[in-house]
Design a protein around this motif. Structure first.
Motif, PDB file in Angstrom:
ATOM      1  N   GLY A  17       0.459  -1.164   0.124  1.00  0.00           N
ATOM      2  CA  GLY A  17       0.085   0.031   0.246  1.00  0.00           C
ATOM      3  C   GLY A  17       0.575   1.493   0.500  1.00  0.00           C
ATOM      4  O   GLY A  17       1.908   1.207  -0.562  1.00  0.00           O
ATOM      5  N   CYS A  18       0.099   2.476   0.019  1.00  0.00           N
ATOM      6  CA  CYS A  18       0.905   3.838  -0.059  1.00  0.00           C
ATOM      7  C   CYS A  18       1.255   4.129   1.322  1.00  0.00           C
ATOM      8  O   CYS A  18       0.625   3.696   2.294  1.00  0.00           O
ATOM      9  CB  CYS A  18      -0.041   4.823   0.053  1.00  0.00           C
ATOM     10  N   CYS A  19       2.583   4.044   1.850  1.00  0.00           N
ATOM     11  CA  CYS A  19       3.429   3.957   2.892  1.00  0.00           C
ATOM     12  C   CYS A  19       2.786   4.957   3.835  1.00  0.00           C
ATOM     13  O   CYS A  19       2.233   6.222   3.263  1.00  0.00           O
ATOM     14  CB  CYS A  19       4.557   4.750   2.733  1.00  0.00           C
ATOM     15  N   PRO A  20       2.216   5.282   4.794  1.00  0.00           N
ATOM     16  CA  PRO A  20       1.486   6.135   5.913  1.00  0.00           C
ATOM     17  C   PRO A  20       2.280   7.224   6.334  1.00  0.00           C
ATOM     18  O   PRO A  20       1.733   7.979   7.292  1.00  0.00           O
ATOM     19  CB  PRO A  20       1.328   4.620   7.154  1.00  0.00           C
ATOM     20  N   PHE A  21       3.431   6.968   6.214  1.00  0.00           N
ATOM     21  CA  PHE A  21       5.178   7.680   6.838  1.00  0.00           C
ATOM     22  C   PHE A  21       5.760   8.832   6.358  1.00  0.00           C
ATOM     23  O   PHE A  21       5.668   9.629   6.300  1.00  0.00           O
ATOM     24  CB  PHE A  21       6.311   6.743   7.262  1.00  0.00           C
ATOM     25  N   HIS A  22       5.034   9.124   4.416  1.00  0.00           N
ATOM     26  CA  HIS A  22       5.530  10.322   3.757  1.00  0.00           C
ATOM     27  C   HIS A  22       4.738   9.926   2.596  1.00  0.00           C
ATOM     28  O   HIS A  22       3.908   8.590   2.088  1.00  0.00           O
ATOM     29  CB  HIS A  22       7.085   9.225   3.045  1.00  0.00           C
ATOM     30  N   GLY A  23       4.172  11.277   2.233  1.00  0.00           N
ATOM     31  CA  GLY A  23       3.004  11.111   1.161  1.00  0.00           C
ATOM     32  C   GLY A  23       3.972  10.678  -0.894  1.00  0.00           C
ATOM     33  O   GLY A  23       4.863  10.830  -1.012  1.00  0.00           O
ATOM     34  N   GLU A  24       3.669   9.673  -1.634  1.00  0.00           N
ATOM     35  CA  GLU A  24       3.279   8.833  -2.127  1.00  0.00           C
ATOM     36  C   GLU A  24       1.959   8.640  -2.706  1.00  0.00           C
ATOM     37  O   GLU A  24       1.052   8.168  -2.552  1.00  0.00           O
ATOM     38  CB  GLU A  24       4.786   7.781  -2.028  1.00  0.00           C
ATOM     39  N   LYS A  25       2.729   8.048  -4.067  1.00  0.00           N
ATOM     40  CA  LYS A  25       1.324   8.086  -4.807  1.00  0.00           C
ATOM     41  C   LYS A  25       0.722   6.589  -5.157  1.00  0.00           C
ATOM     42  O   LYS A  25       0.088   5.784  -5.521  1.00  0.00           O
ATOM     43  CB  LYS A  25       1.443   8.822  -5.933  1.00  0.00           C
ATOM     44  N   SER A  26       2.199   5.996  -5.822  1.00  0.00           N
ATOM     45  CA  SER A  26       2.453   4.796  -5.842  1.00  0.00           C
ATOM     46  C   SER A  26       3.135   3.808  -5.137  1.00  0.00           C
ATOM     47  O   SER A  26       4.142   3.909  -4.248  1.00  0.00           O
ATOM     48  CB  SER A  26       3.193   4.667  -7.645  1.00  0.00           C
ATOM     49  N   PRO A  27       2.109   2.422  -4.296  1.00  0.00           N
ATOM     50  CA  PRO A  27       2.594   1.906  -3.528  1.00  0.00           C
ATOM     51  C   PRO A  27       4.124   1.414  -3.532  1.00  0.00           C
ATOM     52  O   PRO A  27       4.764   0.614  -3.881  1.00  0.00           O
ATOM     53  CB  PRO A  27       1.714   0.539  -3.538  1.00  0.00           C
ATOM     54  N   SER A  28       4.679   1.346  -2.597  1.00  0.00           N
ATOM     55  CA  SER A  28       6.237   1.419  -1.996  1.00  0.00           C
ATOM     56  C   SER A  28       6.578   0.511  -0.575  1.00  0.00           C
ATOM     57  O   SER A  28       7.312   0.326  -0.133  1.00  0.00           O
ATOM     58  CB  SER A  28       6.816   2.093  -2.182  1.00  0.00           C
ATOM     59  N   PHE A  29       5.501   0.127   0.057  1.00  0.00           N
ATOM     60  CA  PHE A  29       5.423   0.104   1.291  1.00  0.00           C
ATOM     61  C   PHE A  29       4.629  -1.235   2.011  1.00  0.00           C
ATOM     62  O   PHE A  29       3.596  -1.233   1.233  1.00  0.00           O
ATOM     63  CB  PHE A  29       4.700   1.254   2.480  1.00  0.00           C
ATOM     64  N   TYR A  30       5.255  -2.218   2.181  1.00  0.00           N
ATOM     65  CA  TYR A  30       4.990  -3.985   2.264  1.00  0.00           C
ATOM     66  C   TYR A  30       4.499  -4.456   3.812  1.00  0.00           C
ATOM     67  O   TYR A  30       5.747  -3.642   4.406  1.00  0.00           O
ATOM     68  CB  TYR A  30       6.293  -4.440   1.507  1.00  0.00           C
ATOM     69  N   VAL A  31       3.976  -5.498   4.016  1.00  0.00           N
ATOM     70  CA  VAL A  31       3.881  -5.873   5.288  1.00  0.00           C
ATOM     71  C   VAL A  31       3.710  -6.769   5.207  1.00  0.00           C
ATOM     72  O   VAL A  31       3.532  -7.998   3.765  1.00  0.00           O
ATOM     73  CB  VAL A  31       1.926  -5.132   5.536  1.00  0.00           C
ATOM     74  N   TYR A  32       4.889  -7.838   5.641  1.00  0.00           N
ATOM     75  CA  TYR A  32       4.792  -9.202   5.425  1.00  0.00           C
ATOM     76  C   TYR A  32       4.409  -9.503   6.847  1.00  0.00           C
ATOM     77  O   TYR A  32       3.765  -9.355   8.031  1.00  0.00           O
ATOM     78  CB  TYR A  32       6.365  -9.617   5.559  1.00  0.00           C
ATOM     79  N   ASP A  33       3.994 -11.284   7.406  1.00  0.00           N
ATOM     80  CA  ASP A  33       3.907 -11.512   8.284  1.00  0.00           C
ATOM     81  C   ASP A  33       4.187 -10.939   9.970  1.00  0.00           C
ATOM     82  O   ASP A  33       3.703 -10.671  10.765  1.00  0.00           O
ATOM     83  CB  ASP A  33       3.982 -13.245   8.371  1.00  0.00           C
ATOM     84  N   ASP A  34       5.708 -10.315   9.607  1.00  0.00           N
ATOM     85  CA  ASP A  34       6.367 -10.195  11.080  1.00  0.00           C
ATOM     86  C   ASP A  34       7.244  -8.600  10.898  1.00  0.00           C
ATOM     87  O   ASP A  34       7.842  -8.482  12.074  1.00  0.00           O
ATOM     88  CB  ASP A  34       7.698 -10.855  11.098  1.00  0.00           C
ATOM     89  N   HIS A  35       6.988  -8.337  10.267  1.00  0.00           N
ATOM     90  CA  HIS A  35       7.496  -7.120   9.814  1.00  0.00           C
ATOM     91  C   HIS A  35       7.309  -5.794   8.639  1.00  0.00           C
ATOM     92  O   HIS A  35       6.189  -6.839   7.606  1.00  0.00           O
ATOM     93  CB  HIS A  35       9.150  -7.086   9.682  1.00  0.00           C
ATOM     94  N   TYR A  36       7.174  -4.652   8.787  1.00  0.00           N
ATOM     95  CA  TYR A  36       6.747  -3.667   7.453  1.00  0.00           C
ATOM     96  C   TYR A  36       7.892  -3.424   6.674  1.00  0.00           C
ATOM     97  O   TYR A  36       9.028  -2.761   7.935  1.00  0.00           O
ATOM     98  CB  TYR A  36       5.978  -3.401   8.106  1.00  0.00           C
ATOM     99  N   HIS A  37       8.242  -3.035   5.643  1.00  0.00           N
ATOM    100  CA  HIS A  37       9.314  -2.165   4.818  1.00  0.00           C
ATOM    101  C   HIS A  37       8.746  -1.269   3.826  1.00  0.00           C
ATOM    102  O   HIS A  37       7.575  -1.642   3.210  1.00  0.00           O
ATOM    103  CB  HIS A  37      10.420  -3.139   4.027  1.00  0.00           C
ATOM    104  N   CYS A  38       8.988   0.201   3.970  1.00  0.00           N
ATOM    105  CA  CYS A  38       8.884   0.670   3.406  1.00  0.00           C
ATOM    106  C   CYS A  38      10.072   1.128   2.253  1.00  0.00           C
ATOM    107  O   CYS A  38      11.018   2.021   2.534  1.00  0.00           O
ATOM    108  CB  CYS A  38       8.563   2.281   3.495  1.00  0.00           C
ATOM    109  N   PHE A  39      10.209   1.240   0.645  1.00  0.00           N
ATOM    110  CA  PHE A  39      10.961   1.081  -0.383  1.00  0.00           C
ATOM    111  C   PHE A  39      11.460   2.477  -0.596  1.00  0.00           C
ATOM    112  O   PHE A  39      12.406   2.863  -1.261  1.00  0.00           O
ATOM    113  CB  PHE A  39      10.709   0.377  -1.570  1.00  0.00           C
ATOM    114  N   GLY A  40      10.694   3.273   0.171  1.00  0.00           N
ATOM    115  CA  GLY A  40      10.968   5.002  -0.448  1.00  0.00           C
ATOM    116  C   GLY A  40      11.414   5.114   0.992  1.00  0.00           C
ATOM    117  O   GLY A  40      12.111   6.353   0.611  1.00  0.00           O
ATOM    118  N   CYS A  41      10.783   5.501   1.823  1.00  0.00           N
ATOM    119  CA  CYS A  41      11.210   6.191   2.910  1.00  0.00           C
ATOM    120  C   CYS A  41      12.403   5.676   4.177  1.00  0.00           C
ATOM    121  O   CYS A  41      13.017   6.219   4.363  1.00  0.00           O
ATOM    122  CB  CYS A  41      10.350   6.845   3.501  1.00  0.00           C
ATOM    123  N   GLY A  42      12.192   4.312   4.110  1.00  0.00           N
ATOM    124  CA  GLY A  42      13.176   2.825   4.745  1.00  0.00           C
ATOM    125  C   GLY A  42      12.472   3.090   5.805  1.00  0.00           C
ATOM    126  O   GLY A  42      13.026   2.408   6.453  1.00  0.00           O
TER     127      GLY A  42
END
Length: 623
Positions: free
Chosen positions: A36-61
């Motif tokens: 989905g779109c990262c809740p921590f920085h404004g973005e229009k295309s999704p770069s926020f991934y949620v896994y079973d035990d963690h999450y990672h945003c490839f946009g803001c880190g």
């Protein structure tokens, strides 16, 4: 309070991460994970991934587990996040020891005492005896809403007033002493009030609980302001006035501004600067800086524009140096002479203060001015050398190696720029003290023109050839990189000749190699491309440190992608990242994920201007 690891593990297992994050962020399935779109920085295309035990945003880190998400998204502390998640999961947060439970019960008791005192002070402000205090606040420009928001009150004009007010609630003098509202008398004397004839300012912790008070005397008495003493709840070094309100504002994007006193903070909040805080009668401490950095990566510190303000800024800059990191810095705001935030807003309105904030200087600029001021008129070789040494020594106090390198480069850039701006000294010409006479043999002659050696021009084509050599030399020294960088290397527009031929040879060898060993690749290159091999080995001191056999893998990858970025440019890298995002979303492959992370890191580094001058050094011999 430390918590048992098995409890924290159970808490994480009972908290489905996708469901937790999905309450406020729209997530869609992407293979085995969610995106989905990262809740921590404004973005229009999704770069926020949620896994079973963690999450990672490839946009803001942004990265973490369920506890980290609550902390980052809601501004909660670790204990607060644990308490909220445990309540939802039906778990009881364990108490560490009976002693800890006893201390927490006492703290709750003291919070209750302080809240009761705050209520009493606010009631007194509205009584006839508090009229002078209320008039003072209104004359200072505070609205009724602001007075209520900050819980301002009146202590009363006589001793013993607070104890009499709270006696009916069962609050004893012993408790008032423990809360810092009274102190024990000397000898046989009874306890006395710490606050009387003062406007009262409740001091709250980051969770909004009252932990002490400050008081301002009406009239000309001294001290003008006093704070409560150190107690089990209150430490001047660890707390900031207005922290609870600024914390909420900072998470909504307001700048965090550090002013000097209570009234400055209140005036700033009333004018829309809701991230304002102030220390409690002391210079900023390490603990307070850490608290500020929890709110914002670069809080802005307001200092008077006079000599005292400059000294205060210098002290803070020196204090902050060993605490800095790539995501922790400071900005410095110099107020006009004779002004504080309160008076500046009164005279020029919020726009006047906003203009001052926008002119904030970075920490590096304040450091340079502070250090250069130690060498007034420093136009001698000795003073310039001393300043340069001090600049490098100062940058070396920063613990992060790469950040220290960036500060060293920025400070030295200012140093050399200041030397270039200085007018060249007039040539010394003998006994006339430089007034143009010279000795007898030279009288009447024109001075010989100074010799300025010609600087060779920079050949962009040769620069690209040398960048290609660095890139290929890193690859040849560490062929384990090839699975990660094969596609990126194949797409580069390398110069014709040896760079192009060596690239083809490396890729062909990778396609057929059973082991990615540097020694095997060395033998292959010597046999198939001897001229290219000799070219890679020439001038080893001009090669990156990553070419050394003992270079750490992290450094090797960082420097390879750095040279890749020098070839591609930002526009091409953005296109590359979009393709990498599509590849990773489609495959979920580990190699695709690594490539995407590298490209994000590279783009972030380029935008910060990280050129990594520390990358170069004696790389030694290639295999």
């Amino acid at each position: 309070m430390s918590l048992p690891p098995n409890f924290l593990e159970e808490l994480r297992l009972r908290t489905p991460l996708a469901a937790l994050i999905g309450r406020n962020t729209k997530l869609t399935r992407a293979g085995r994970q969610w995106k989905g779109c990262c809740p921590f920085h404004g973005e229009k295309s999704p770069s926020f991934y949620v896994y079973d035990d963690h999450y990672h945003c490839f946009g803001c880190g942004a990265h973490g587990d369920a506890i980290a998400f609550v902390m980052q998204s809601q501004g909660a502390t670790f204990p607060e996040a644990v308490e909220r998640l445990a309540a939802e999961a039906g778990l009881d947060v364990p108490k560490a020891t009976p002693q800890q439970a006893k201390r927490e019960a006492k703290a709750r008791d003291l919070h209750g005492v302080l809240q009761a005192a705050a209520d009493a002070f606010q009631r007194r402000l509205r009584l006839p005896e508090g009229r002078a205090a209320l008039d003072y606040l209104l004359r200072r420009g505070l609205t009724e809403e602001t007075i209520r928001k900050f819980g301002l009150g009146w202590s009363g004009g006589g001793r013993g007033a607070l104890a009499a007010d709270l006696k009916g609630q069962g609050i004893e003098i012993r408790q008032l002493c423990e809360a810092g509202l009274m102190r024990e008398g000397e000898g046989d004397q009874p306890p006395v009030d710490l606050f009387f004839n003062r406007v009262m300012f409740p001091i709250r912790d980051r969770r909004g609980r009252i932990i002490s008070f400050g008081g301002r005397i009406l009239g000309d008495g001294l001290p003008k302001y006093v704070n409560g003493p150190e107690t089990e709840l209150f430490s001047k070094r660890r707390n900031l006035y207005g922290l609870d309100l600024a914390r909420e504002a900072a998470f909504k994007g307001a700048p965090v501004v550090v002013a000097e006193g209570y009234m400055d903070v209140i005036a700033l909040h009333q004018s829309g600067f809701a991230g304002a805080v102030a220390p409690l009668g002391t210079a900023l401490t390490e603990e307070q800086l850490a608290e500020l950095w929890r709110l914002a990566p670069q809080p802005l510190l307001c200092f008077d524009g006079d000599a005292a303000g400059a000294r205060a800024a210098a002290r803070t800059a020196e204090l902050a140096l060993p605490l800095l990191s790539p995501d922790r810095s400071l900005g410095f705001v110099a107020l006009p002479s004779g002004e504080d935030p309160d008076t500046l807003i009164k005279s020029g309105g919020p726009r006047a203060f906003q203009a001052v904030l926008e002119a904030a200087k970075p920490l590096s600029g304040v450091l340079y001015d502070m250090l250069a001021a130690r060498f007034p008129g420093g136009d001698t070789p000795e003073s310039r050398a001393a300043l340069r040494h001090l600049l490098e020594e100062t940058a070396g106090k920063i613990p992060d190696k790469f950040l220290a390198g960036e500060y060293r480069r920025t400070l030295l850039d200012r140093f050399f720029a200041s030397q270039r701006r200085s007018p060249p000294p007039r040539p010394w010409s003998g006994r006339d003290g430089g007034r143009g006479g010279g000795d007898r043999a030279g009288r009447g002659r024109q001075a010989a023109p100074g010799f300025t050696p010609l600087r060779p021009g920079i050949d962009p084509a040769q620069v690209r050839v040398e960048q290609a050599r660095c890139l290929l030399a890193i690859t040849a020294a560490h062929p384990w990189l090839l699975p990660e960088i094969e596609e990126a290397l194949g797409q580069l527009d390398l110069p014709d000749g040896l760079p192009h031929q060596l690239r083809q040879c490396l890729l062909a060898w990778h396609g057929a190699a059973s082991q990615l060993e540097a020694a095997l690749l060395s033998d292959h290159l010597q046999a198939t491309e001897p001229e290219g091999w000799r070219w890679l080995r020439q001038s080893p001191r001009m090669l990156p440190a990553a070419c050394a056999a003992e270079a750490l893998p992290k450094l090797v990858a960082e420097q390879w992608w750095y040279f890749f970025g020098r070839f591609r440019g930002e526009a091409a890298l953005l296109a590359e990242r979009q393709q990498a995002e599509r590849d990773f979303a489609a495959t979920g492959d580990a190699v695709a994920q690594t490539r995407l992370i590298r490209l994000n890191e590279l783009l972030a580094a380029q935008r910060r201007g990280d050129l990594q001058e520390e990358a170069f050094g004696d790389a030694g011999e290639l295999h």
